[in-house]
Motif scaffolding. Structure first.
Motif, mmCIF file in Angstrom:
data_model
loop_
_atom_site.group_PDB
_atom_site.id
_atom_site.type_symbol
_atom_site.label_atom_id
_atom_site.label_comp_id
_atom_site.label_asym_id
_atom_site.label_seq_id
_atom_site.Cartn_x
_atom_site.Cartn_y
_atom_site.Cartn_z
ATOM 1 N N GLY A 35 0.545 -1.369 0.025
ATOM 2 C CA GLY A 35 -0.005 -0.145 0.110
ATOM 3 C C GLY A 35 0.674 1.258 -0.065
ATOM 4 N N ALA A 36 2.227 1.256 0.561
ATOM 5 C CA ALA A 36 3.328 2.235 0.367
ATOM 6 C C ALA A 36 3.851 1.754 -0.716
ATOM 7 N N ILE A 37 3.661 1.219 -1.952
ATOM 8 C CA ILE A 37 4.929 1.450 -2.211
ATOM 9 C C ILE A 37 4.376 2.730 -3.487
ATOM 10 N N GLY A 38 2.989 2.447 -4.674
ATOM 11 C CA GLY A 38 2.751 3.277 -5.566
ATOM 12 C C GLY A 38 2.798 5.077 -4.675
ATOM 13 N N ASP A 39 1.700 5.476 -5.704
ATOM 14 C CA ASP A 39 2.012 7.232 -5.222
ATOM 15 C C ASP A 39 0.793 6.355 -3.941
ATOM 16 N N LEU A 40 -0.720 5.888 -3.753
ATOM 17 C CA LEU A 40 -1.166 6.175 -3.030
ATOM 18 C C LEU A 40 -1.513 4.849 -2.272
ATOM 19 N N GLY A 41 -2.260 4.149 -1.796
ATOM 20 C CA GLY A 41 -2.888 2.815 -1.370
ATOM 21 C C GLY A 41 -4.056 3.238 -1.092
ATOM 22 N N THR A 42 -4.470 2.163 -0.938
ATOM 23 C CA THR A 42 -6.031 1.686 0.498
ATOM 24 C C THR A 42 -6.180 0.654 0.996
ATOM 25 N N THR A 43 -6.977 1.113 2.371
ATOM 26 C CA THR A 43 -7.147 0.088 2.883
ATOM 27 C C THR A 43 -8.884 0.021 3.150
ATOM 28 N N SER A 44 -9.367 -1.286 4.294
ATOM 29 C CA SER A 44 -10.983 -1.022 4.072
ATOM 30 C C SER A 44 -10.684 -2.076 5.858
ATOM 31 N N PHE A 45 -11.810 -1.231 6.946
ATOM 32 C CA PHE A 45 -11.682 -1.832 8.149
ATOM 33 C C PHE A 45 -13.395 -2.039 8.156
ATOM 34 N N PHE A 46 -13.617 -3.127 7.150
ATOM 35 C CA PHE A 46 -14.716 -3.809 7.026
ATOM 36 C C PHE A 46 -14.283 -4.815 8.198
ATOM 37 N N PRO A 47 -15.617 -4.695 8.549
ATOM 38 C CA PRO A 47 -15.061 -6.540 10.037
ATOM 39 C C PRO A 47 -14.894 -7.389 9.897
ATOM 40 N N SER A 48 -14.965 -7.453 8.532
ATOM 41 C CA SER A 48 -14.420 -9.010 8.830
ATOM 42 C C SER A 48 -12.673 -8.820 7.901
ATOM 43 N N LYS A 49 -12.442 -7.851 6.919
ATOM 44 C CA LYS A 49 -11.017 -7.414 7.322
ATOM 45 C C LYS A 49 -9.789 -7.912 7.937
#
Ligand SMILES: *Cc1c(COP(=O)(O)O)cnc(C)c1O
Length: 384
Positions: free
Chosen positions: A183-197
């Motif tokens: 997530g920190a290799i490209g220009d931007l990364g994203t993540t989710s904190f959906f309960p099952s993640k």
């Protein structure tokens, strides 16, 4: 002779996970309620900082969910309608949906048959003068092959946005030995904190992550109505915030993330040992340069005609399983109006074949070897 089991088996055991940190979580929730600072309260900033430290990245910008994170990140790239974004055909719909919503053109490409991640060769072939972004998805818990992807991006002056909803805490090693956070290799990364993640809250949540100050600032502004100063709006933005309650819960759970990852990896290794020699199943193949945090443990059936039968058989024994994903993006009705998705069968053969042949078994932080033995025995019994 067959083992019996008294507990219910879950794909993820959120209650079991909660019970172990119940007092601390409840206290954190109560503290937010007592403060009444439900929006942008102190825990939001604290959690963002602690996650940045855990991931060893410069900036974490919290937002409302993983899909918003993708949308806000794309908005930060100043793209024009019709600009092309290269994205895998085998992924969760959110990765592609946001591209279409912004009037950009999703250009689907096939995935690698072993790691299930975006094919680097296919990316290269899909590049046109309109290509602006490569959007790799770190599927099921391991990184796409980021070094050659970054090489291509440099060569063609493209942005890279990593959808890291499933691989938070994974690492990718470059040929020179440097280790990078997913997530920190490209220009931007994203993540989710959906309960099952792998790091889940008690509702919706997400974040953008980056080492680039410019994109940190842009995404922060866009996620907050394009506001640069109170009631001064320099760009069109959205309203996408992480609730203080969710941030407080996440800050407690973040302390466990290392342990959670290890538990998932141990469970995966246990399954591997059981299925490694199977002539009917292929165990998840590890990517060359990435660690695997096992958001999913996904097997591939050699005989795909048996996949749905296996699923039904396990269900009858009280064993849940899931198919991630049953339909590739180019077969989804929502994308049929894109002229380029008048795709015929065989356009993305690997994605199509995976949709027919994969099955994900229960994997989570509370899985015991007793439960795994029960699952393993029944999977083996199905094939015997
Ligand atoms: C879960 C997920 C998302 C979306 O996250 P939400 O928080 O549910 O919006 C995006 N991409 C991938 C690959 C995901 O697994």
């Amino acid at each position: 002779m067959e083992k019996t089991i008294t507990q219910n088996i879950h794909m993820v055991d959120l209650n079991g996970q909660y019970k172990k940190i119940e007092a601390e979580v409840n206290q954190a929730i109560q503290k937010v309620i007592d403060s009444s600072a439900f929006i942008n309260g102190a825990p939001v900033k604290a959690f963002a900082q602690n996650l940045a430290t855990f991931l060893d990245v410069k900036h974490v910008i919290p937002c409302a969910n993983g899909t918003d994170a993708l949308q806000v990140a794309l908005m930060a790239f100043d793209l024009q309608p019709g600009d092309e974004v290269i994205v895998p055909a085998f992924t969760y719909i959110a990765s592609v949906e946001v591209i279409a919503l912004l009037g950009l053109t999703p250009v689907l490409v096939d995935v690698d048959p072993h790691t299930f991640n975006i094919s680097v060769e296919a990316i290269r072939k899909a590049i046109t003068p309109r290509t602006k972004v490569i959007l790799p998805v770190h599927l099921f818990g391991q990184c796409a092959d980021m070094e050659p992807i970054m090489d291509i991006a440099r060569e063609f002056n493209l942005r890279v946005l990593e959808d890291n909803a499933q691989a938070i805490g994974a690492h990718y090693t470059f040929a020179d030995g440097t280790v990078h956070t997913a997530g920190a290799i490209g220009d931007l990364g994203t993540t989710s904190f959906f309960p099952s993640k792998n790091l889940g809250c008690f509702g919706d949540g997400g974040a953008m992550i980056t080492n680039h100050a410019e994109f940190a600032e842009k995404t922060r502004v866009i996620a907050s109505h394009g506001q640069t100063k109170k009631y001064i709006h320099d760009v069109i933005g959205v309203n996408s915030r992480l609730d203080t309650l969710q941030a407080a819960i996440l800050d407690v759970k973040l302390k466990q993330l290392g342990t959670y990852i290890t538990a998932r990896q141990n469970a995966a290794a246990y399954y591997d040992k059981a299925f490694g020699n199977s002539e009917h199943l292929a165990i998840p193949q590890r990517a060359d340069n990435s660690t695997h945090v096992f958001h999913q443990y996904t097997l591939k059936l050699q005989d795909s005609s048996k996949r749905d039968q296996l699923k039904d058989y396990l269900k009858a024994q009280g064993i849940p399983s899931m198919v991630y994903y049953p339909l590739p993006i180019h077969y989804q009705n929502a994308f049929k109006h894109f002229e380029q998705y008048q795709h015929n069968e065989g356009d993305f053969p690997v994605a199509e074949s995976l949709c027919n042949s994969v099955i994900s078994l229960p994997i989570h932080t509370e899985l015991t070897t007793d439960i795994q033995d029960y699952i393993i025995d029944h999977v083996k019994a199905f094939f015997s």
